[in-house]
Design an enzyme around this catalytic site. Structure first.
Site, PDB file in Angstrom:
ATOM      1  N   ASP A   1      -6.509   4.212 -89.306  1.00 30.92           N
ATOM      2  CA  ASP A   1      -6.731   2.977 -88.549  1.00 30.92           C
ATOM      3  C   ASP A   1      -7.307   1.879 -89.444  1.00 30.92           C
ATOM      4  OD1 ASP A   1      -6.657   1.458 -86.257  1.00 30.92           O
ATOM      5  OD2 ASP A   1      -8.651   2.051 -85.578  1.00 30.92           O
TER       6      ASP A   1
ATOM      7  N   HIS B   1       0.139  -2.672 -92.859  1.00 30.92           N
ATOM      8  CA  HIS B   1       0.891  -1.424 -92.650  1.00 30.92           C
ATOM      9  C   HIS B   1       1.622  -1.028 -93.934  1.00 30.92           C
ATOM     10  CE1 HIS B   1      -0.195  -1.598 -88.502  1.00 30.92           C
ATOM     11  NE2 HIS B   1       0.632  -2.573 -88.166  1.00 30.92           N
TER      12      HIS B   1
ATOM     13  N   LEU C   1       2.906  22.279 -98.818  1.00 29.72           N
ATOM     14  CA  LEU C   1       2.159  21.470 -97.843  1.00 29.72           C
ATOM     15  C   LEU C   1       3.058  21.218 -96.637  1.00 29.72           C
ATOM     16  CD1 LEU C   1      -0.316  19.509 -97.199  1.00 29.72           C
ATOM     17  CD2 LEU C   1       1.108  17.693 -98.158  1.00 29.72           C
TER      18      LEU C   1
HETATM   19  C1  IPE Z   1      -4.851   4.874 -83.228  1.00 33.46           C
HETATM   20  O1  IPE Z   1      -5.208   3.589 -83.587  1.00 33.46           O
HETATM   21  C2  IPE Z   1      -3.397   5.096 -83.503  1.00 33.46           C
HETATM   22  C3  IPE Z   1      -3.022   5.151 -84.904  1.00 33.46           C
HETATM   23  C4  IPE Z   1      -3.830   5.056 -85.929  1.00 33.46           C
HETATM   24  C5  IPE Z   1      -1.626   5.364 -85.145  1.00 33.46           C
HETATM   25  P1  IPE Z   1      -5.271   2.417 -82.514  1.00 33.46           P
HETATM   26  O2  IPE Z   1      -5.677   1.195 -83.273  1.00 33.46           O
HETATM   27  O3  IPE Z   1      -4.001   2.334 -81.756  1.00 33.46           O
HETATM   28  O4  IPE Z   1      -6.421   2.927 -81.534  1.00 33.46           O
HETATM   29  P2  IPE Z   1      -7.388   2.126 -80.568  1.00 33.46           P
HETATM   30  O5  IPE Z   1      -6.535   1.202 -79.735  1.00 33.46           O
HETATM   31  O6  IPE Z   1      -8.327   1.350 -81.425  1.00 33.46           O
HETATM   32  O7  IPE Z   1      -8.079   3.189 -79.776  1.00 33.46           O
HETATM   33  C1  IPE Z   2      -3.424   1.607 -87.534  1.00 34.77           C
HETATM   34  O1  IPE Z   2      -3.867   0.344 -87.853  1.00 34.77           O
HETATM   35  C2  IPE Z   2      -1.917   1.720 -87.597  1.00 34.77           C
HETATM   36  C3  IPE Z   2      -1.268   1.778 -86.287  1.00 34.77           C
HETATM   37  C4  IPE Z   2      -1.876   1.874 -85.141  1.00 34.77           C
HETATM   38  C5  IPE Z   2       0.176   1.712 -86.273  1.00 34.77           C
HETATM   39  P1  IPE Z   2      -4.005  -0.787 -86.759  1.00 34.77           P
HETATM   40  O2  IPE Z   2      -2.713  -1.541 -86.704  1.00 34.77           O
HETATM   41  O3  IPE Z   2      -4.485  -0.250 -85.477  1.00 34.77           O
HETATM   42  O4  IPE Z   2      -5.111  -1.695 -87.424  1.00 34.77           O
HETATM   43  P2  IPE Z   2      -6.334  -2.401 -86.692  1.00 34.77           P
HETATM   44  O5  IPE Z   2      -7.104  -1.326 -86.001  1.00 34.77           O
HETATM   45  O6  IPE Z   2      -5.750  -3.394 -85.737  1.00 34.77           O
HETATM   46  O7  IPE Z   2      -7.085  -3.036 -87.805  1.00 34.77           O
HETATM   47 MG    MG Z   3      -6.362   0.098 -84.734  1.00 29.68          MG
END
Ligand code: IPE
Ligand code: IPE
Ligand code: MG
Length: 239
Positions: free
Chosen positions: A19, A36, A130
């Site tokens: 995240d 990303h 792995l």
């Molecule tokens: C969790 O992150 C999903 C992934 C890392 C793929 P999110 O950014 O979607 O989660 P919330 O909304 O903060 O809980």
């Molecule tokens: C996690 O990073 C990746 C996905 C959920 C696809 P985020 O896109 O949630 O990044 P933040 O949390 O908004 O910074």
């Molecule tokens: Mg996020």
């Protein structure tokens, strides 16, 4: 899955909630998708380092079932990125003994991504160093509900446990030993709820694009200091 040798203890199953990509990009005045893209490069380095760090199953949360709520442009960019990652990395995975398995729903994914998934899974099917599980359109609650619905036909608890794995299209695997979430939030966001029953949880404040092999090594060191009791007594008291 194949073990590295007779008498060798199994490696660790590490789960990662990757995240913070969006915040990383926005802090640099860039579009979220740029975060990303950098995040995908971090994935490559973590996957390469994992076996030598004692990990033999790595489950990465790439896209949750709730991430469909995001703007369609971001979702489309992520789907393209997953396809490009699989296309670019499959040969390297074969070379490095990495078996790729995608967990989650498949019926909502674009056909071009489905073809890349099939190709990556087929090409790496015999790899045993792995097991790399990538969760795309994944919801732990949906997986458990799916298994429970099938479970009506199960005679035993063991059969039901095996169904949990099948319900997410995944190969049967072990429980998670260590769960790492980057980005500072302290929640599971519907990831591996069943498999994390006794996982050690670590929440990193760094954003995923800033995560690296050194930080993973540090987390594993900390993991090895913890006393996992599984409901029993501490090592010293167990006598
Ligand atoms: C969790 O992150 C999903 C992934 C890392 C793929 P999110 O950014 O979607 O989660 P919330 O909304 O903060 O809980
Ligand atoms: C996690 O990073 C990746 C996905 C959920 C696809 P985020 O896109 O949630 O990044 P933040 O949390 O908004 O910074
Ligand atoms: Mg996020």
């Amino acid at each position: 899955m194949k073990q590295s040798g007779i008498g060798t203890p199994p490696g660790l199953h590490v789960g990662m909630i990757m995240d913070g990509n969006g915040r990383w990009a926005v802090a640099r005045g860039r579009a979220r998708v740029a975060g990303h893209r950098v995040g995908a490069k971090v994935v490559r380095s973590i996957v390469e380092a994992a076996p030598d760090l004692g990990i033999d199953v790595l489950t990465l949360y790439a896209f949750s079932a709730d991430n469909w709520k995001r703007p369609s442009r971001e979702v489309a960019a992520l789907m393209r990125l997953f396809r490009a990652y699989l296309a670019a990395e499959t040969a390297r995975c074969v070379q490095n003994g990495v078996r790729v398995s995608i967990i989650g729903r498949r019926d909502r994914l674009p056909p071009v991504l489905l073809r890349a998934i099939d190709a990556a899974e087929a090409a790496t099917a015999d790899c045993g160093r792995l097991l790399l599980r990538i969760a795309i359109d994944y919801s732990a609650r949906e997986a458990i509900i799916g298994a429970a619905m099938l479970g009506c036909r199960c005679g035993t608890r063991e059969e039901f446990s095996a169904l949990i794995a099948q319900a997410t299209h995944s190969l049967p695997t072990r429980e998670v030993d260590l769960l790492i979430r980057t980005g500072g939030e302290q929640r599971l966001s519907d990831f591996l709820l069943w498999e994390c029953a006794y996982a050690e949880l670590m929440f990193e404040t760094c954003l995923w694009p800033d995560f690296d092999v050194d930080r993973l090594g540090q987390a594993l060191w900390e993991f090895r200091q913890r006393d996992r009791r599984f409901g029993g007594l501490p090592q010293a008291a167990a006598g």
